[in-house]
Write a protein that holds these residues in place. Structure first.
Motif, PDB file in Angstrom:
ATOM      1  N   GLU A 109     -32.337 -37.269  14.995  1.00 40.21           N
ATOM      2  CA  GLU A 109     -32.620 -37.029  13.672  1.00 40.21           C
ATOM      3  C   GLU A 109     -31.688 -35.900  12.739  1.00 40.21           C
ATOM      4  O   GLU A 109     -31.279 -36.347  11.746  1.00 40.21           O
ATOM      5  N   GLN A 142     -35.453 -34.868  17.996  1.00 39.18           N
ATOM      6  CA  GLN A 142     -34.976 -34.034  16.671  1.00 39.18           C
ATOM      7  C   GLN A 142     -33.596 -33.953  16.740  1.00 39.18           C
ATOM      8  O   GLN A 142     -33.074 -33.971  15.694  1.00 39.18           O
ATOM      9  N   HIS A 184     -37.861 -25.755  14.223  1.00 40.22           N
ATOM     10  CA  HIS A 184     -37.457 -25.911  12.954  1.00 40.22           C
ATOM     11  C   HIS A 184     -37.476 -27.556  12.616  1.00 40.22           C
ATOM     12  O   HIS A 184     -37.566 -28.266  13.646  1.00 40.22           O
ATOM     13  N   ARG A 185     -37.563 -27.964  11.525  1.00 45.93           N
ATOM     14  CA  ARG A 185     -37.618 -29.542  11.133  1.00 45.93           C
ATOM     15  C   ARG A 185     -36.176 -29.748  10.898  1.00 45.93           C
ATOM     16  O   ARG A 185     -35.109 -29.008  10.422  1.00 45.93           O
ATOM     17  N   HIS A 198     -45.454 -23.697  16.938  1.00 45.64           N
ATOM     18  CA  HIS A 198     -44.870 -24.694  17.860  1.00 45.64           C
ATOM     19  C   HIS A 198     -45.140 -24.354  19.255  1.00 45.64           C
ATOM     20  O   HIS A 198     -44.959 -22.987  19.491  1.00 45.64           O
ATOM     21  N   HIS A 205     -37.060 -40.960   8.162  1.00 43.45           N
ATOM     22  CA  HIS A 205     -37.297 -40.980   6.802  1.00 43.45           C
ATOM     23  C   HIS A 205     -36.398 -41.270   5.755  1.00 43.45           C
ATOM     24  O   HIS A 205     -35.658 -40.999   5.328  1.00 43.45           O
TER      25      HIS A 205
END
Length: 337
Positions: free
Chosen positions: A142, A139, A88-89, A128, A154
């Protein structure tokens, strides 16, 4: 009853296992019903898992299922064991847990893992490959930053409603997971029955290297494992057979099947590889009559000085499974046990 068992929180991880002859919808409804039972029995948390493309597991969307569980309960903490972050993001995961924490404030746990899809086909469908697990550290940083407002990947983006909220994060230890949990200052979830010596070494490293963070002021260790309780040792051992056979079949045929009843497993003529895998899968669990289980758990918790135990038991017969959890709650002196 020992003070170790009385004072240690016990929690539940349910994988929404499908039974032979039934469908995924029944498994998901049973998970929600089981969560209500676990709450009544006094368990600390109820977690759901993430699996993709697995015929024997209905739990493919853990945050969606966690919302249903939280809505059906009132006190027990609810979360994931875990969301597999490489799939996932981080922004999307933060948003999902932000919604959960907004709807059910103070009850949401964000268990996170680094596993990727079970097969090449599943990994391709998810977009992925195996290499995605290699970026887990970044990840994770973040993801946590979306809640604290400190993420830098971001800079012009904010995660609403996540920013400023604090769902409780836990890191599932695979490979270097214990070291990463220490570096990030996160509670650690680690297999606590099989491979005990390796587990104890990882826990020692985690505690020695732990750095306090906005998420945890001190190390917190959750052991996880199968616990099967019945009137006698043989009945408890039979509770392990359904999951063991699914594991054996998956490792010899590449497909993780629905749970089968004990009678059909006992009647099978297994191949040599199937028998080897089955026998292996039947070992390394806490099982037996209540007094036997109490002694085993007390010894394990004393050696590890763990803060909590996460029970991950599955079996074909739902009534026997629930009775096992009821007997365990009785051992622990919990409400309803």
């Amino acid at each position: 009853m020992s003070s170790v068992l009385r004072d240690t929180p016990f929690s539940v991880l349910d994988r929404s296992r499908i039974r032979e002859g039934e469908d995924a919808a029944r498994a998901l409804r049973d998970t929600v019903s089981f969560a209500r039972e676990a709450e009544a029995l006094g368990y600390q948390r109820f977690w759901v898992s993430e699996h993709h493309g697995v015929p024997g597991v209905a739990g493919s969307a853990p945050t969606v299922l966690a919302a249903a569980v939280a809505a059906a309960t009132s006190r027990i903490r609810v979360g994931t064991g875990g969301v597999m972050l490489p799939n996932h993001r981080p922004l999307v995961v933060a948003e999902q847990f932000g919604v959960l924490e907004s709807l059910f404030p103070g009850r949401i746990d964000m268990g996170l893992g680094r596993s990727v899809g079970f097969t090449d086909g599943v990994r391709k469908a998810l977009g992925h490959g195996k290499e995605a697990a290699g970026a887990f550290d970044e990840q994770l940083t973040e993801l946590l930053g979306w809640f604290t407002g400190t993420q830098r990947a971001h800079p012009r983006v904010h995660a609403w409603p996540a920013e400023g909220l604090r769902p409780a994060p836990f890191l599932l230890a695979v490979g270097s997971g214990a070291d990463l949990a220490a570096a990030q200052g996160l509670p650690l979830v680690i297999g606590g029955v099989r491979g005990e010596d390796a587990m104890l070494r990882a826990v020692d490293r985690y505690r020695a290297a732990f750095r306090p963070s906005p998420w945890a002021a001190r190390p917190y260790v959750v052991l996880s494992g199968t616990v099967a309780v019945a009137a006698d040792g043989e009945r408890a051992r039979r509770l392990l057979a359904s999951e063991a056979w699914s594991t054996a079949w998956s490792r010899t045929h590449g497909v993780f099947p629905p749970l089968a009843p004990y009678a059909s497993i006992a009647a099978r003529t297994m191949t040599g590889p199937e028998r080897d895998r089955f026998d292996e899968a039947m070992t390394g669990h806490v099982h037996g009559a209540p007094d036997e289980v109490a002694k085993s758990l007390e010894s394990l918790l004393t050696r590890s000085a763990a803060d909590e135990f996460l029970v991950t038991t599955s079996t074909y017969d739902r009534a026997e499974l629930l009775e096992s959890y009821r007997l365990l709650a009785g051992i622990l002196g919990r409400t309803g046990g």
